[in-house]
Design a protein around this motif. Structure first.
Motif, PDB file in Angstrom:
ATOM      1  N   ASP A 157       1.045  -1.358   0.040  1.00 52.46           N
ATOM      2  CA  ASP A 157       0.102  -0.074   0.190  1.00 52.46           C
ATOM      3  C   ASP A 157       0.864   1.487   0.003  1.00 52.46           C
ATOM      4  O   ASP A 157       1.714   0.952   0.729  1.00 52.46           O
ATOM      5  CB  ASP A 157      -0.296  -0.003   1.138  1.00 52.46           C
TER       6      ASP A 157
ATOM      7  N   SER B  51      -4.098  -4.836  -5.931  1.00 56.22           N
ATOM      8  CA  SER B  51      -2.337  -4.320  -5.604  1.00 56.22           C
ATOM      9  C   SER B  51      -1.284  -3.600  -6.798  1.00 56.22           C
ATOM     10  O   SER B  51      -1.375  -3.777  -8.012  1.00 56.22           O
ATOM     11  CB  SER B  51      -1.609  -5.303  -4.478  1.00 56.22           C
ATOM     12  N   PRO B  52      -0.785  -2.967  -6.459  1.00 51.70           N
ATOM     13  CA  PRO B  52      -0.427  -1.819  -4.740  1.00 51.70           C
ATOM     14  C   PRO B  52      -1.211  -1.223  -5.379  1.00 51.70           C
ATOM     15  O   PRO B  52      -2.306  -0.632  -5.899  1.00 51.70           O
ATOM     16  CB  PRO B  52       0.681  -1.361  -5.296  1.00 51.70           C
ATOM     17  N   ARG B  53      -1.831  -0.480  -4.327  1.00 56.06           N
ATOM     18  CA  ARG B  53      -3.295   0.277  -3.508  1.00 56.06           C
ATOM     19  C   ARG B  53      -2.582   1.774  -3.145  1.00 56.06           C
ATOM     20  O   ARG B  53      -1.255   1.588  -3.098  1.00 56.06           O
ATOM     21  CB  ARG B  53      -4.370  -0.455  -2.772  1.00 56.06           C
TER      22      ARG B  53
END
Ligand code: PPS
Length: 287
Positions: free
Chosen positions: A36, A92-94
């Protein structure tokens, strides 16, 4: 102050149009993933700008999301009600944005490998931007006169509390090299340079061509005409852009058109006093 427009969360004023006590609790308990990325801003410091830049950094410059998904769903606010509805489908990636101070972030942040980009902006320009935002955002109290709003701003009687508390809270974290500090002014001065720094920090290893493409796309004029980023999708009963557009001027130093010398002196003296001991050097200190 109209009490149905705001809730108080750990002493901070928060708008009820986009937040609830539950959404704030949700943010605190949020299970952070190692991949994240959180962009943290005090309101009016460059949030929307980073909602444009971050997805392009994470996807290598593919313009599809910034041309098809509104900024609030593309890089959602961690503390707002919307995020819980679709976070499970978020790949993802967030990327998230948040206005929360450090101590109200998810407890799982610290032991994760998630990264944070903290954006600061000259508080005088933040105040000016917020003053106009309060005129157009129908869900917020009328700001009153410039002097009245400035007094409220300095007392922290505005969204997310005092600017100085926010900035200080994010200077004392246990995140080590997982946090990058940047400024709105750095982006104004050299956007490709700033994008390259964020890319390196996030380990994206993007080519100069892609960096330039991102910077070109994220300039003020392009964002102003991007319906997915200029808030024109928001109904007029919530935001009245005839009073002031959300993407208003997009410059550094607009405070000079608003503060009298006396107002500037007393505003700066209060900020300086509250920042004593921090030894932070910002681009606007040399003005
Ligand atoms: S919010 O409500 O907290 O999400 O607002 P935020 O997006 O943080 O801040 C809004 C101000 O950022 C300016 N902005 C930009 N400036 C320069 N270039 C680009 N691309 C850009 N995108 C947004 C926006 O115009 C607001 O500043 P002001 O001074 O009011 O123009």
């Amino acid at each position: 102050m109209s009490s149905d427009r705001y809730l108080l969360y750990h002493g901070l004023l928060i708008s009820t149009v986009t937040h609830t006590t539950e959404s704030l609790k949700y943010a605190r308990a949020f299970p952070v993933e190692d991949t994240d990325v959180f962009v943290v801003t005090y309101p009016k410091s460059g949030t929307t700008w980073m909602q444009e830049i971050l997805p392009l950094l994470l996807n290598g410059g593919d313009l599809t999301p910034v041309q098809s998904i509104p900024n609030w769903d593309r890089v959602p606010w961690l503390e707002e009600t919307r995020v819980a509805k679709f976070v499970d489908r978020f790949a993802s990636p967030r990327g998230f944005v948040t206005h929360l101070p450090y101590h109200l972030m998810p407890t799982s942040l610290q032991n994760s490998k998630a990264k944070v980009i903290y954006v600061t902006r000259n508080p005088k320009d933040v105040m000016v931007s917020s003053y106009y935002f309060h005129q157009m955002a129908c869900f917020l109290d009328d700001p009153g006169t410039f002097q009245e709003f400035s007094d409220k701003f300095l007392k922290g009687q505005v969204l997310f509390g005092k600017w100085t508390d926010h900035v200080k809270s994010w200077r004392h974290t246990e995140l080590g090299d997982r946090i990058l500090y940047t400024t709105y002014e750095e982006m104004i001065q050299d956007l490709p340079g700033a994008v390259r720094r964020y890319s390196d920090f996030l380990g994206r290893n993007l080519s100069e061509e892609v960096i330039q493409k991102i910077a070109d796309h994220c300039c003020f004029d392009k964002m102003k005409t991007n319906r997915m980023s200029n808030y024109s999708l928001v109904p007029g009963e919530f935001m009245d852009s005839s009073k002031s557009p959300f993407l208003r001027k997009g410059i550094a130093g607009d405070w000079k058109n608003h503060f009298t010398p006396e107002q500037e002196a007393s505003f700066s003296a209060i900020i300086r006093k509250e920042m004593e001991g921090e030894e932070l050097v910002f681009p606007w200190h040399s003005e």
